[in-house]
Design a protein around this motif. Structure first.
Motif, PDB file in Angstrom:
ATOM      1  N   LYS A 223      11.191   1.362   6.624  1.00 48.10           N
ATOM      2  CA  LYS A 223      12.241   0.663   5.880  1.00 48.10           C
ATOM      3  C   LYS A 223      12.233   0.937   4.375  1.00 48.10           C
ATOM      4  N   PHE A 224      11.128   1.426   3.812  1.00 48.87           N
ATOM      5  CA  PHE A 224      10.946   1.298   2.372  1.00 48.87           C
ATOM      6  C   PHE A 224      10.746   2.637   1.662  1.00 48.87           C
ATOM      7  N   GLU A 228       7.909   0.697  -3.110  1.00 41.10           N
ATOM      8  CA  GLU A 228       8.174  -0.615  -2.498  1.00 41.10           C
ATOM      9  C   GLU A 228       7.139  -0.928  -1.426  1.00 41.10           C
ATOM     10  N   ALA A 229       6.860   0.075  -0.588  1.00 42.70           N
ATOM     11  CA  ALA A 229       5.908  -0.121   0.507  1.00 42.70           C
ATOM     12  C   ALA A 229       4.524  -0.470  -0.032  1.00 42.70           C
TER      13      ALA A 229
END
Length: 393
Positions: A223-224, A228-229
């Protein structure tokens, strides 16, 4: 048995199986999600398409002795594509070949289309199903399990971690996690794709619910962005996160390596990769420390090569488990049982237990472990009941 025994392949057949289920894979539909006319839904959390049924592709290879080898491959979306590749290309090519040459045949079939760019996707999925069937038939011909053909069995049981908590609310997901802990499971993975409340909040609630001794894992479902992750995983680490899975897009090798270097817990990935060629650059860049080969993508030949390569890089192997009727699940357990560094195998409880009723053999899961099947070949075969779900769309 004569040393030069050959059970030449006389036929290759394929069957699309679609077993209805009440709750779609990963849990109830969220707002804005719907099942379309072809039976698929798109999860908004990761923009990925899934079937509303348990859909897969079975492969049947028959030798001139009349013995049958069973395979299964990843067929959850557009299984007609994988079926057509086997029916039109792979199956006819291997008629007359010796199934005991499974690894050689795998290499030959890979070569057929490599210059056309088909070193992944549906072509390799189709190859995986055929490959599994050849190993199964060879094991039956020699009356030994596949694990023996792979060099020997190290594990009669393998620890299973519970994958997914398919309930609508966070409270229900926590209650389900507690339920599985009560049944003896020591590892639980939750899916960020359905953690719309907040991933960190979900992790905190789960840790409080199950206590400090349970291994909690998160699947970030690609998702990232890498930064961000890293930020999210760092926020999960105080809750004793066991591993983080699939933080960035599968093709983002640089991002995978950046995340692996930027977090304080193991990074797991690999379910979407099919060959040692895809894994090798990730090994070299230390883009993960836990390797998750998916038997429905790799087949036995590539699975064991990936696992042995992972061991050479001192990485753990925790095989992925997808939608199936249990044939490639048995293959995964057989191959995993021949490897050293296998702390866990994924357990898709909403799929495995129910669909196990459609197979014959002693494969099982309970009290936190898988029982590796003991019969010849894969040690399991499909029951006739499963063919009631054959579809021709």
């Amino acid at each position: 048995m004569p040393k030069n025994f050959v059970d030449a392949i006389v036929s290759v057949e394929t069957f699309i199986i679609s077993i209805p289920r009440e709750v779609p894979y990963l849990g109830p539909l969220k707002e804005g999600e719907a099942i379309n006319a072809r039976g698929y839904l798109i999860r908004k959390g990761n923009r990925t398409i899934y079937p509303s049924t348990d859909m897969t592709l079975l492969v049947k290879v028959t030798g001139e002795s009349g013995k049958v080898g069973w395979g299964e491959c990843y067929g959850i979306v557009a299984p007609e594509a994988t079926k057509a590749i086997i029916d039109d290309v792979l199956g006819p090519v291997i008629i007359g070949r010796d199934p005991g040459d499974a690894a050689v045949i795998h290499e030959d079939l890979y070569d057929l289309m490599r210059v056309r760019g088909f070193f992944g996707g549906y072509y390799l999925d189709a190859l995986a199903g055929v490959d599994i069937a050849l190993w199964d038939l060879t094991g039956k011909n020699l009356n030994v399990p596949v694990s023996t053909l792979l060099g020997g069995r190290r594990h009669d049981t393998i620890r299973a971690y519970v994958s997914g908590l398919p309930k609508a609310t966070l409270k229900e997901r926590c209650d389900l996690a507690v339920h599985w802990v009560g049944k003896g499971y020591k590892g639980i993975k939750f899916a960020a794709v359905v953690s719309e409340e907040d991933i960190v909040k979900e992790m905190a609630a789960l840790r409080e619910a199950v206590g400090p001794s349970i291994d909690l894992m998160v699947d970030l479902h690609w998702k990232f962005e890498a930064g961000e992750a890293i930020r999210i995983i760092r926020r999960l680490e105080p809750y004793n996160l066991y591993f983080a899975e699939a933080p960035v897009q599968p093709e983002n090798l640089e991002g995978q390596a950046r995340v692996a270097a930027g977090i304080g817990v193991p990074l797991a990935l690999g379910e979407e990769l099919r060959t040692t060629y895809e894994y090798r650059p990730r090994f070299e860049k230390r883009a993960m420390s836990i390797v998750q080969p998916e038997m429905g993508h790799t087949g036995i030949t590539e699975f064991i090569r990936i696992g042995q390569m992972a061991q050479a890089f001192h990485m753990n192997i925790m095989p992925h488990a997808s939608i199936s009727v249990g044939i490639f699940m048995a293959a995964s357990l057989q191959a995993a049982s021949a490897l050293q560094n296998v702390p866990y195998h994924e357990y898709q409880h909403s799929i495995f237990d129910r669909n196990l009723t459609y197979t014959k053999g002693d494969m099982a899961s309970g009290e936190g472990t898988y029982v590796v099947p003991t019969g010849a070949g894969l040690g399991v075969e499909p029951k006739e009941d499963v063919f009631e779900f054959v579809v021709r769309r």
